[in-house]
Enzyme design. Structure first.
Site: not given
Ligand code: NAD
Ligand code: ZN
Length: 265
Positions: A139, A131, A172
């Site tokens: 850009c 990700h 750009c």
């Molecule tokens: P998530 O926040 O959805 O889930 C985190 C998980 O970690 C939960 O299931 C929780 O129970 C668990 N957890 C919490 N503490 C823990 C610990 N100490 N040890 C083990 N597990 C623990 O995160 P995700 O699953 O990585 O989300 C998936 C993807 O969604 C992200 O990588 C991201 O790319 C994307 N996303 C991105 C944004 C953004 O800002 N770009 C926003 C939301 C989701």
């Molecule tokens: Zn550019």
């Protein structure tokens, strides 16, 4: 450390360690949960302060950046401030140690992350980022990498500046954005190929600290399972992942050092 875990969980850790010790090809997928013990909030945690009225789905999309680039850029500058002083925890270190030992054993340990922080690298791991990278910019129009504000340049400043003013591309004039995969955007091709190949070919797939809600990354465990792998999940909370063979329901920072110690014992 052992004393803090229930006998049932210790038995599951031993079972997982025995399975892992007998297999050669391992694929590991990490999510925000592995960085939680380093003090980086997960996406399911409620946002705080200035941002508590925004959902991440309203900020981490290409549409949001077109609508209000300053808002999205400011949010990422804020996230960089939250992350900049955070260090790898026991879970990151344990995985790095495992990869280090694997170099001299016949195990192949492929680490894939959904995280945009660089805590796996700081711990010494070799890792594929599905990700993107929080410390890189590019850009938003012509996609050219924007070097002037890399992690190194943030680090080199005595007073670290997270200026919220928008930057523009020297080629750009488009707005500069973080080099992160937003909702609705395609994953980087090479990284996805690495992940798919590792999941397809592995004998054990380990899902760590991910809610398994965001696809296509969440589909990697299924892909591994369909190709005959066993699946281990490390997460203190339940997830919708129904194909798990061994659930280690505790924090990654507690489970991983123990698991790796047991495996190499
Ligand atoms: P998530 O926040 O959805 O889930 C985190 C998980 O970690 C939960 O299931 C929780 O129970 C668990 N957890 C919490 N503490 C823990 C610990 N100490 N040890 C083990 N597990 C623990 O995160 P995700 O699953 O990585 O989300 C998936 C993807 O969604 C992200 O990588 C991201 O790319 C994307 N996303 C991105 C944004 C953004 O800002 N770009 C926003 C939301 C989701
Ligand atoms: Zn550019």
């Amino acid at each position: 450390m052992l004393a803090e875990l229930s006998p049932a969980l210790i038995a599951e850790v031993k079972l997982a360690a025995k399975l892992l010790a007998s297999k050669r090809r391992i694929c590991i997928l990490t999510g925000a949960g592995i960085s939680a013990e380093s003090g980086i909030p997960t996406f399911r945690d409620k946002q705080t302060g200035l941002w508590e009225n925004y959902g991440v789905e309203d900020l981490a999309t290409p549409e949001a950046f077109v609508r209000d680039p300053k808002l999205v850029w400011s949010w990422y500058q804020w996230r960089r401030q939250v992350v900049v002083d955070k260090a790898p925890n026991l879970a990151h270190h344990a995985l790095a140690e495992w990869q280090y030992h694997a170099q001299t054993s016949d195990q192949q340990v492929t680490l894939i992350t959904q995280n945009v922080d660089d805590l796996h690298e700081q711990a010494g791991s070799s890792v594929t980022h599905l990700h993107g990278h929080l410390w890189r910019n590019r850009c938003g129009q012509c996609e050219a990498p924007y070097q002037d504000q890399s992690r190194a340049s943030y680090d080199n400043q005595n007073a670290m500046s997270f200026d919220e003013a928008l930057l523009t591309c020297p080629h750009c004039d488009g707005y500069i954005r973080p080099d992160i995969v937003w909702f609705g955007e395609a994953l980087p091709v090479n990284e996805w190929q690495t992940a798919e190949a590792a999941a397809t070919n592995c004998e054990v797939f380990i899902s760590i600290g991910t809610s398994s809600l965001v696809y296509p990354a969440a589909g990697l465990a299924q892909l591994a399972k369909q190709n005959g792998a066993q699946v281990i999940e490390i997460n203190p909370d339940p997830t919708p992942n129904t194909i798990v063979d061994i659930t280690l329901a505790e924090k990654a920072g507690m489970i991983l050092p123990l698991l790796i110690q047991e495996m190499t014992a």
